[in-house]
Enzyme design. Structure first.
Site, PDB file in Angstrom:
ATOM      1  N   ASP A  49      40.534  37.356  39.225  1.00 32.22           N
ATOM      2  CA  ASP A  49      41.077  37.504  37.873  1.00 32.22           C
ATOM      3  C   ASP A  49      42.600  37.487  37.837  1.00 32.22           C
ATOM      4  O   ASP A  49      43.218  38.029  36.936  1.00 32.22           O
ATOM      5  CB  ASP A  49      40.571  38.810  37.252  1.00 32.22           C
ATOM      6  CG  ASP A  49      40.995  40.037  38.047  1.00 32.22           C
ATOM      7  OD1 ASP A  49      41.467  39.881  39.182  1.00 32.22           O
ATOM      8  OD2 ASP A  49      40.848  41.159  37.518  1.00 32.22           O
ATOM      9  N   GLU A  50      43.223  36.825  38.818  1.00 34.84           N
ATOM     10  CA  GLU A  50      44.680  36.883  38.952  1.00 34.84           C
ATOM     11  C   GLU A  50      45.211  35.536  39.425  1.00 34.84           C
ATOM     12  O   GLU A  50      44.678  34.944  40.367  1.00 34.84           O
ATOM     13  CB  GLU A  50      45.035  37.996  39.938  1.00 34.84           C
ATOM     14  CG  GLU A  50      46.498  38.259  40.132  1.00 34.84           C
ATOM     15  CD  GLU A  50      46.716  39.351  41.165  1.00 34.84           C
ATOM     16  OE1 GLU A  50      47.860  39.796  41.295  1.00 34.84           O
ATOM     17  OE2 GLU A  50      45.745  39.742  41.866  1.00 34.84           O
ATOM     18  N   ASP A  72      47.308  37.939  34.683  1.00 38.06           N
ATOM     19  CA  ASP A  72      46.277  38.903  35.061  1.00 38.06           C
ATOM     20  C   ASP A  72      45.321  39.073  33.895  1.00 38.06           C
ATOM     21  O   ASP A  72      45.740  39.315  32.758  1.00 38.06           O
ATOM     22  CB  ASP A  72      46.920  40.253  35.411  1.00 38.06           C
ATOM     23  CG  ASP A  72      45.946  41.196  36.102  1.00 38.06           C
ATOM     24  OD1 ASP A  72      44.989  41.612  35.426  1.00 38.06           O
ATOM     25  OD2 ASP A  72      46.148  41.524  37.272  1.00 38.06           O
TER      26      ASP A  72
END
Length: 383
Positions: free
Chosen positions: A106-107, A12
């Site tokens: 974003d993961e 993350d």
């Protein structure tokens, strides 16, 4: 038969949007930052840890956030920059690992199963974290576990800029003391229902008979029981850029009627944009296709900031069509295609929409979901 435990890493990018703004303006580091619209009618898309200390969170009205922290700094979101950094991190991961899933902008999930026997999963993930920081400047937190659910929870427990490994067999022990609200998928409604029953920790939830949760919540009750017990066999789904959503229309009669063509582009774009949202996806690339009466076919594409918002997509589609349509021939077919798809919910707040705009878009999608997408179209799609 040779068997081995699964090793799944969840990566993350810590406060991704804020971190990008830190890179663009280092003077913002350590300040309470609100990312979103630049007016009080907007909403908070993201905020720094310094702002969270005041009780601010994403999706909160900007007006409320400013009441909680009067000296907060509002930074107008730049989704083009965020998309650029997301692609940069994706490229680093793609060059480093054989199997990964891009769960959002974003993961990421990475399947490292089997690597423990040759290199070391923790060592590899730590080196990957360092590589991402070196090449993008962005901080990363990761959790390593035997499945996706536990690795995600672990990641959230060691933010910011942390790392943790939950050894195989320790899943239940790790989850047990945590709040039920830490379990992925437990929202306010489910959480409130469980809290009213006196279920506050994952340990208590895991001890409830699965049959009882099934009767209470249906299939989701079974899923909840499995998560509480650290059970999750869901695979890491390979990320493939070539996946697309598209539509095209061959006309009964070839035409150069621009009013008609613009209406068709509006209708087609809104249709597949709605399809994006129902699948919880964002697109990062648009392609427009034209076939003329002589069957010659031309296409033009453009990379864009990740989105699934009608207004933004339609503007780009019409711009591409205008650039592409240079000949005075009759057109027999037009098409629109969205590619570079990633998982992601409606990112309205990242584009300076007001709370009224968000409510309107959500109402439109609600009507389409209930009565069919063709029942409600914008005026530009009517001829």
């Amino acid at each position: 038969m040779l068997t081995f435990n699964r090793h799944i890493a969840h990566l993350d990018m810590d406060t991704f949007f804020v971190s990008v703004e830190h890179l663009r303006n280092p003077k913002l580091i350590g300040k309470p930052i609100l990312i979103g619209g630049n007016n009080a009618r907007g909403v908070v898309a993201s905020c720094s840890y310094e702002a969270r200390k005041f009780g601010i969170h994403s999706a909160m009205p900007m007006k409320t956030a400013l009441r909680l922290c009067k000296h907060a700094i509002i930074v107008k979101s730049d989704f083009e920059a965020y998309s650029k950094y997301s692609r940069l991190v994706t490229d680093v991961i793609q060059d480093s690992v054989p199997l990964y899933e891009k769960a959002s902008i974003d993961e990421f999930y990475i399947d490292l199963s089997g690597m423990d026997k040759y290199f070391g999963c923790m060592k590899f993930t730590d080196e990957l974290k360092t590589k991402i920081r070196k090449e993008s400047g962005l901080p990363v937190t990761y959790g390593l576990a035997s499945n996706k659910v536990v690795s995600k929870v672990a990641t959230n427990e060691v933010k910011p800029n942390g790392q943790i490994e939950i050894p195989f067999g320790n899943e239940k022990g790790f989850l047990a003391p945590l709040s039920i609200m830490k379990i992925p998928g437990v929202g306010k409604e489910t959480g409130y229902k469980l809290l009213k029953m006196g279920v506050e920790t994952v340990k208590v939830l895991s001890e409830i008979p699965v049959e009882y949760l099934q009767n209470l919540m249906g299939k989701s009750g079974t899923d909840l029981w499995r998560k509480a017990n650290g059970i999750d066999e869901s695979p890491v789904i390979p990320y493939r850029e070539q996946k697309s959503i598209s539509t095209e229309n061959t006309f009964q009669q070839d035409t150069i009627d621009l009013t008609f063509l613009n209406a068709e582009l509006t209708r087609m774009t809104e249709s597949i944009a709605y399809e994006l949202r129902t699948q919880n996806k964002l697109t990062g690339c648009i392609t427009v296709k034209i076939r003329y009466t002589d069957f010659q076919t031309y296409t033009k594409q453009r990379s864009i900031p990740y989105t699934n918002a009608d207004g933004i997509l339609l503007k780009e589609v019409k711009s591409l069509f205008t650039q592409l349509y240079e000949r005075r021939q009759l057109i027999r077919l037009i098409g629109v295609r969205f590619t570079h798809l990633i998982p992601g919910t409606h990112q309205i707040d990242l584009f300076q929409d007001t709370q009224e705009d968000i409510a309107l878009y959500q109402a439109i999608d609600s009507v389409k979901k209930r009565f069919g997408e063709k029942l409600l179209i914008s005026a530009g799609g009517i001829i």
